[in-house]
Write a protein that holds these residues in place. Structure first.
Motif, PDB file in Angstrom:
ATOM      1  N   ARG A 287       0.840  -1.198   0.000  1.00  6.33           N
ATOM      2  CA  ARG A 287       0.000   0.000   0.000  1.00  6.33           C
ATOM      3  C   ARG A 287       0.871   1.242   0.000  1.00  6.33           C
ATOM      4  O   ARG A 287       1.755   1.414   0.843  1.00  6.33           O
ATOM      5  CB  ARG A 287      -0.923   0.028   1.217  1.00  6.33           C
ATOM      6  N   GLU A 288       0.608   2.119  -0.955  1.00  7.68           N
ATOM      7  CA  GLU A 288       1.366   3.367  -1.075  1.00  7.68           C
ATOM      8  C   GLU A 288       0.587   4.514  -0.459  1.00  7.68           C
ATOM      9  O   GLU A 288      -0.647   4.536  -0.470  1.00  7.68           O
ATOM     10  CB  GLU A 288       1.648   3.664  -2.549  1.00  7.68           C
ATOM     11  N   GLY A 289       1.328   5.491   0.104  1.00 14.89           N
ATOM     12  CA  GLY A 289       0.712   6.699   0.605  1.00 14.89           C
ATOM     13  C   GLY A 289       0.111   6.601   1.984  1.00 14.89           C
ATOM     14  O   GLY A 289      -0.658   7.476   2.388  1.00 14.89           O
ATOM     15  N   VAL A 290       0.433   5.574   2.753  1.00 18.10           N
ATOM     16  CA  VAL A 290      -0.078   5.431   4.115  1.00 18.10           C
ATOM     17  C   VAL A 290       0.830   6.206   5.068  1.00 18.10           C
ATOM     18  O   VAL A 290       2.058   6.069   5.030  1.00 18.10           O
ATOM     19  CB  VAL A 290      -0.159   3.949   4.531  1.00 18.10           C
ATOM     20  N   ASN A 291       0.248   7.026   5.929  1.00 20.32           N
ATOM     21  CA  ASN A 291       1.011   7.794   6.921  1.00 20.32           C
ATOM     22  C   ASN A 291       1.370   6.892   8.100  1.00 20.32           C
ATOM     23  O   ASN A 291       0.493   6.317   8.736  1.00 20.32           O
ATOM     24  CB  ASN A 291       0.205   8.993   7.411  1.00 20.32           C
ATOM     25  N   VAL A 292       2.651   6.785   8.374  1.00 23.89           N
ATOM     26  CA  VAL A 292       3.139   5.963   9.481  1.00 23.89           C
ATOM     27  C   VAL A 292       3.863   6.884  10.461  1.00 23.89           C
ATOM     28  O   VAL A 292       4.728   7.663  10.066  1.00 23.89           O
ATOM     29  CB  VAL A 292       4.085   4.847   8.990  1.00 23.89           C
ATOM     30  N   SER A 293       3.498   6.805  11.714  1.00 20.56           N
ATOM     31  CA  SER A 293       4.110   7.645  12.739  1.00 20.56           C
ATOM     32  C   SER A 293       4.827   6.784  13.764  1.00 20.56           C
ATOM     33  O   SER A 293       4.471   5.623  13.982  1.00 20.56           O
ATOM     34  CB  SER A 293       3.055   8.513  13.431  1.00 20.56           C
ATOM     35  N   ILE A 294       5.836   7.359  14.395  1.00 20.78           N
ATOM     36  CA  ILE A 294       6.590   6.677  15.441  1.00 20.78           C
ATOM     37  C   ILE A 294       6.777   7.643  16.591  1.00 20.78           C
ATOM     38  O   ILE A 294       6.918   8.858  16.385  1.00 20.78           O
ATOM     39  CB  ILE A 294       7.957   6.173  14.921  1.00 20.78           C
ATOM     40  N   MET A 295       6.759   7.111  17.821  1.00 21.15           N
ATOM     41  CA  MET A 295       6.922   7.966  18.985  1.00 21.15           C
ATOM     42  C   MET A 295       7.639   7.200  20.088  1.00 21.15           C
ATOM     43  O   MET A 295       7.399   6.006  20.301  1.00 21.15           O
ATOM     44  CB  MET A 295       5.562   8.445  19.500  1.00 21.15           C
ATOM     45  N   SER A 296       8.563   7.885  20.742  1.00 19.96           N
ATOM     46  CA  SER A 296       9.198   7.381  21.944  1.00 19.96           C
ATOM     47  C   SER A 296       9.051   8.465  23.003  1.00 19.96           C
ATOM     48  O   SER A 296       9.821   9.434  23.041  1.00 19.96           O
ATOM     49  CB  SER A 296      10.676   7.056  21.710  1.00 19.96           C
ATOM     50  N   ALA A 297       8.029   8.324  23.854  1.00 21.84           N
ATOM     51  CA  ALA A 297       7.725   9.371  24.829  1.00 21.84           C
ATOM     52  C   ALA A 297       8.854   9.567  25.824  1.00 21.84           C
ATOM     53  O   ALA A 297       9.113  10.686  26.268  1.00 21.84           O
ATOM     54  CB  ALA A 297       6.426   9.035  25.551  1.00 21.84           C
ATOM     55  N   GLY A 300      11.190  11.900  24.149  1.00 13.59           N
ATOM     56  CA  GLY A 300      10.635  13.067  23.477  1.00 13.59           C
ATOM     57  C   GLY A 300      10.831  13.040  21.980  1.00 13.59           C
ATOM     58  O   GLY A 300      11.027  14.080  21.351  1.00 13.59           O
ATOM     59  N   TYR A 301      10.787  11.847  21.402  1.00 15.93           N
ATOM     60  CA  TYR A 301      11.048  11.702  19.966  1.00 15.93           C
ATOM     61  C   TYR A 301       9.775  11.303  19.236  1.00 15.93           C
ATOM     62  O   TYR A 301       9.020  10.439  19.700  1.00 15.93           O
ATOM     63  CB  TYR A 301      12.122  10.648  19.719  1.00 15.93           C
ATOM     64  N   ALA A 302       9.526  11.933  18.098  1.00 18.76           N
ATOM     65  CA  ALA A 302       8.410  11.559  17.237  1.00 18.76           C
ATOM     66  C   ALA A 302       8.782  11.876  15.801  1.00 18.76           C
ATOM     67  O   ALA A 302       9.578  12.791  15.539  1.00 18.76           O
ATOM     68  CB  ALA A 302       7.137  12.305  17.634  1.00 18.76           C
ATOM     69  N   ASN A 303       8.226  11.115  14.871  1.00 16.59           N
ATOM     70  CA  ASN A 303       8.543  11.333  13.473  1.00 16.59           C
ATOM     71  C   ASN A 303       7.423  10.754  12.614  1.00 16.59           C
ATOM     72  O   ASN A 303       6.613   9.939  13.098  1.00 16.59           O
ATOM     73  CB  ASN A 303       9.872  10.684  13.105  1.00 16.59           C
ATOM     74  N   LEU A 304       7.387  11.176  11.355  1.00 16.31           N
ATOM     75  CA  LEU A 304       6.386  10.724  10.403  1.00 16.31           C
ATOM     76  C   LEU A 304       7.055  10.197   9.153  1.00 16.31           C
ATOM     77  O   LEU A 304       8.133  10.673   8.760  1.00 16.31           O
ATOM     78  CB  LEU A 304       5.432  11.864  10.034  1.00 16.31           C
ATOM     79  N   SER A 305       6.436   9.203   8.515  1.00 21.52           N
ATOM     80  CA  SER A 305       6.911   8.654   7.255  1.00 21.52           C
ATOM     81  C   SER A 305       5.703   8.261   6.421  1.00 21.52           C
ATOM     82  O   SER A 305       4.599   8.057   6.958  1.00 21.52           O
ATOM     83  CB  SER A 305       7.813   7.438   7.495  1.00 21.52           C
ATOM     84  N   VAL A 306       5.908   8.165   5.107  1.00 24.38           N
ATOM     85  CA  VAL A 306       4.839   7.774   4.190  1.00 24.38           C
ATOM     86  C   VAL A 306       5.320   6.568   3.394  1.00 24.38           C
ATOM     87  O   VAL A 306       6.449   6.567   2.870  1.00 24.38           O
ATOM     88  CB  VAL A 306       4.461   8.927   3.242  1.00 24.38           C
ATOM     89  N   SER A 307       4.502   5.528   3.313  1.00 27.66           N
ATOM     90  CA  SER A 307       4.895   4.321   2.597  1.00 27.66           C
ATOM     91  C   SER A 307       5.042   4.615   1.108  1.00 27.66           C
ATOM     92  O   SER A 307       4.259   5.367   0.517  1.00 27.66           O
ATOM     93  CB  SER A 307       3.866   3.210   2.812  1.00 27.66           C
ATOM     94  N   ASP A 308       6.078   4.024   0.466  1.00 24.37           N
ATOM     95  CA  ASP A 308       6.325   4.259  -0.955  1.00 24.37           C
ATOM     96  C   ASP A 308       5.533   3.267  -1.804  1.00 24.37           C
ATOM     97  O   ASP A 308       4.660   2.553  -1.298  1.00 24.37           O
ATOM     98  CB  ASP A 308       7.825   4.184  -1.246  1.00 24.37           C
ATOM     99  N   LYS A 309       5.854   3.196  -3.098  1.00 25.77           N
ATOM    100  CA  LYS A 309       5.101   2.338  -4.011  1.00 25.77           C
ATOM    101  C   LYS A 309       5.226   0.861  -3.668  1.00 25.77           C
ATOM    102  O   LYS A 309       4.383   0.043  -4.057  1.00 25.77           O
ATOM    103  CB  LYS A 309       5.573   2.570  -5.443  1.00 25.77           C
ATOM    104  N   ASP A 310       6.286   0.500  -2.946  1.00 27.20           N
ATOM    105  CA  ASP A 310       6.463  -0.886  -2.517  1.00 27.20           C
ATOM    106  C   ASP A 310       5.921  -1.119  -1.113  1.00 27.20           C
ATOM    107  O   ASP A 310       6.133  -2.191  -0.533  1.00 27.20           O
ATOM    108  CB  ASP A 310       7.946  -1.274  -2.559  1.00 27.20           C
ATOM    109  N   GLY A 311       5.244  -0.111  -0.549  1.00 26.23           N
ATOM    110  CA  GLY A 311       4.688  -0.222   0.789  1.00 26.23           C
ATOM    111  C   GLY A 311       5.707  -0.059   1.894  1.00 26.23           C
ATOM    112  O   GLY A 311       5.389  -0.275   3.066  1.00 26.23           O
ATOM    113  N   LEU A 312       6.925   0.343   1.571  1.00 27.74           N
ATOM    114  CA  LEU A 312       7.999   0.422   2.558  1.00 27.74           C
ATOM    115  C   LEU A 312       8.035   1.791   3.226  1.00 27.74           C
ATOM    116  O   LEU A 312       7.796   2.818   2.592  1.00 27.74           O
ATOM    117  CB  LEU A 312       9.347   0.142   1.893  1.00 27.74           C
TER     118      LEU A 312
END
Length: 463
Positions: A287-297, A300-312
């Motif tokens: 699945r492409e274009g899915v918003n994936v978020s990560i957090m380590s409370a 105090g770390y958080a980040n965002l990524s979007v899956s590419d055409k290979d779902g990665l």
């Protein structure tokens, strides 16, 4: 010509032998000088083929063809005198050739050279360590190369003494460390203490053997301390043969001189990395274009990524200690949770080459058994007397309901909202000590924060 003979156990084995030409005439003899390594010399004739008859200490004999000779070759001769390094050339060395000495990527010396114009260098001007010597023509092409080891000049001396000959259990030990000839006045020191009765087969390993030799040479070095514990003609010869048979060119200086710079074949690792793949539920395709978020409370770390055409998707550029907890969440474009995604497990290259040990396995097992007996028989080793501690009571800690509360520094449930008549998000945020707003972003004690409402990571925070 240098050689190294290795047995089936991966360790060096002593050999001797003879070199024959194509007519069967003997042209040279040789024998190993240390751990299967040795050197011999002869002048090959153009067009002639040579073979070496090798005989092991157990009487096994085998024949090996030697490399073909090249009549247009230019070679280096290096003589390692106590204070001076003599470098000369032989063979076909065109006019304008020069010799270059480099160590760990830094050029130490450059000088013109010819068959009738050898060069010499005072070793006291060079730092200690493995030095690469290159014979180059006038265009920077490499004709020959050689590795040499420059020993420390001896101007720096380290000594250690203790305040007593023997000590009792848990008795304080004071050591006096003298660093004569060193320019710095303070530093960090690591000390390892072992039982010389139990550890019979362990030889001391000088730090220069680790820093200046093992880190510069490819593969395992048998008994590296041998080359440094007693410096004499024998160990100097063995060290020279080691560099001729087990060298490693960390820097490709010949190509650098010609402007041929290599590029990394893998991305540069600047920290830890967490990656995964998002798939469709029914057909299990990417699945492409899915918003994936990560957090380590806790960090105090958080980040965002979007899956590419290979779902990665990939998160990188962070570096937190082992045991850090992360929450990874995938959301569709409409904000609904996506559950069909995987986080890849750590993968490490398989070790296909066993590292031979110079200590027999039977001795290792014997040492382990003796060590256990010593520990179990000495109660002072297992016991440390602490000052008295009085426990007046135990605070009841409310257990978190889910992983989000476990990771959060602050968590507020529905009961809290009702009990305190909370009607807006601001009433919660601005009552937390250390929380403030900077240009529309939340910060806790000057660090950016991430926040979740009903288990959904909210966008719009500063990363």
């Amino acid at each position: 010509m240098a050689f190294k003979a290795i047995g089936s156990d991966g360790l060096g084995t002593d050999v001797s032998g003879r070199v024959f030409d194509s007519s069967g005439s003997e042209v040279s003899r040789f024998s190993s000088v240390h751990l299967g390594m040795g050197v011999f010399s002869f002048t090959p004739l153009a067009g002639e083929r040579y073979t070496a008859e090798v005989r092991t200490s157990s009487g096994v004999t085998d024949v090996f063809p030697l490399p073909d000779s090249y009549s247009r070759a230019g070679v280096l001769h290096v003589l390692n005198a106590p204070d001076t390094l003599f470098v000369s050339s032989a063979g076909v060395v065109p006019p304008g050739s020069f010799v270059l000495l480099q160590q760990r990527g830094s050029v130490l010396a450059v000088a013109p050279i010819g068959n009738d114009s050898p060069q010499y260098f005072e070793k006291r001007t060079f730092p200690a360590g493995v030095t690469q010597i290159l014979l180059l023509d006038g265009h920077g092409n490499t004709l020959s190369e050689r590795l040499d080891f420059i020993r420390d000049s001896g101007s720096r001396v380290t000594s250690l003494s203790s305040d007593s000959v023997s000590y009792g259990n848990r008795e304080r030990v004071c050591l006096d460390i003298r660093l004569d000839g060193y320019s710095f006045l303070s530093g960090s020191v690591a000390v390892s203490v072992t039982d010389d009765v139990l550890v019979k087969d362990t030889e001391p390993l000088p730090i220069e053997a680790q820093m200046l030799l093992q880190s510069e040479i490819s593969g395992m070095i048998e008994a590296p301390a041998y080359y440094f514990m007693q410096v004499n003609d024998e160990t100097d010869q063995a060290l020279d043969v080691l560099l001729m048979t087990q060298g490693w060119r960390r820097y490709d200086i010949p190509n650098v001189l010609l402007g041929r710079l290599s590029e990394a074949i893998r991305p540069l690792e600047i920290g830890q990395e967490i990656s995964g793949k998002v798939r469709r539920i029914i057909v299990n395709t990417p699945r492409e274009g899915v918003n994936v978020s990560i957090m380590s409370a806790q960090n105090g770390y958080a980040n965002l990524s979007v899956s590419d055409k290979d779902g990665l998707f990939t998160f990188s550029g962070f570096d937190f200690p082992e045991g850090t907890n992360y929450v990874v969440q995938a959301l569709d474009k409409d904000g609904s949770p996506v559950i069909n995604f995987d986080v890849f497990e750590e993968k490490f290259p398989a070790n296909v080459f066993g590292i031979p040990s110079s200590v027999p396995q039977a001795r290792i097992k014997e040492y382990t058994s003796e060590e256990k007996i010593m520990i179990n028989s000495n109660e002072a080793i297992k016991e440390i007397l602490l000052d008295e501690i009085v426990i007046l009571g135990r605070k009841k800690v409310k257990q978190p309901k889910d992983i989000y509360q476990m990771l959060a520094n602050k968590s507020f449930d529905a009961d809290y909202l009702v009990k305190n008549n909370i009607t807006s998000f601001d009433e919660i945020v601005y009552n937390i000590a250390g929380m403030r707003e900077v240009q529309g972003y939340l910060k806790y004690r000057n660090s950016p924060v991430a926040y979740m409402i009903d288990g959904v990571l909210q966008e719009g925070f500063l990363i």
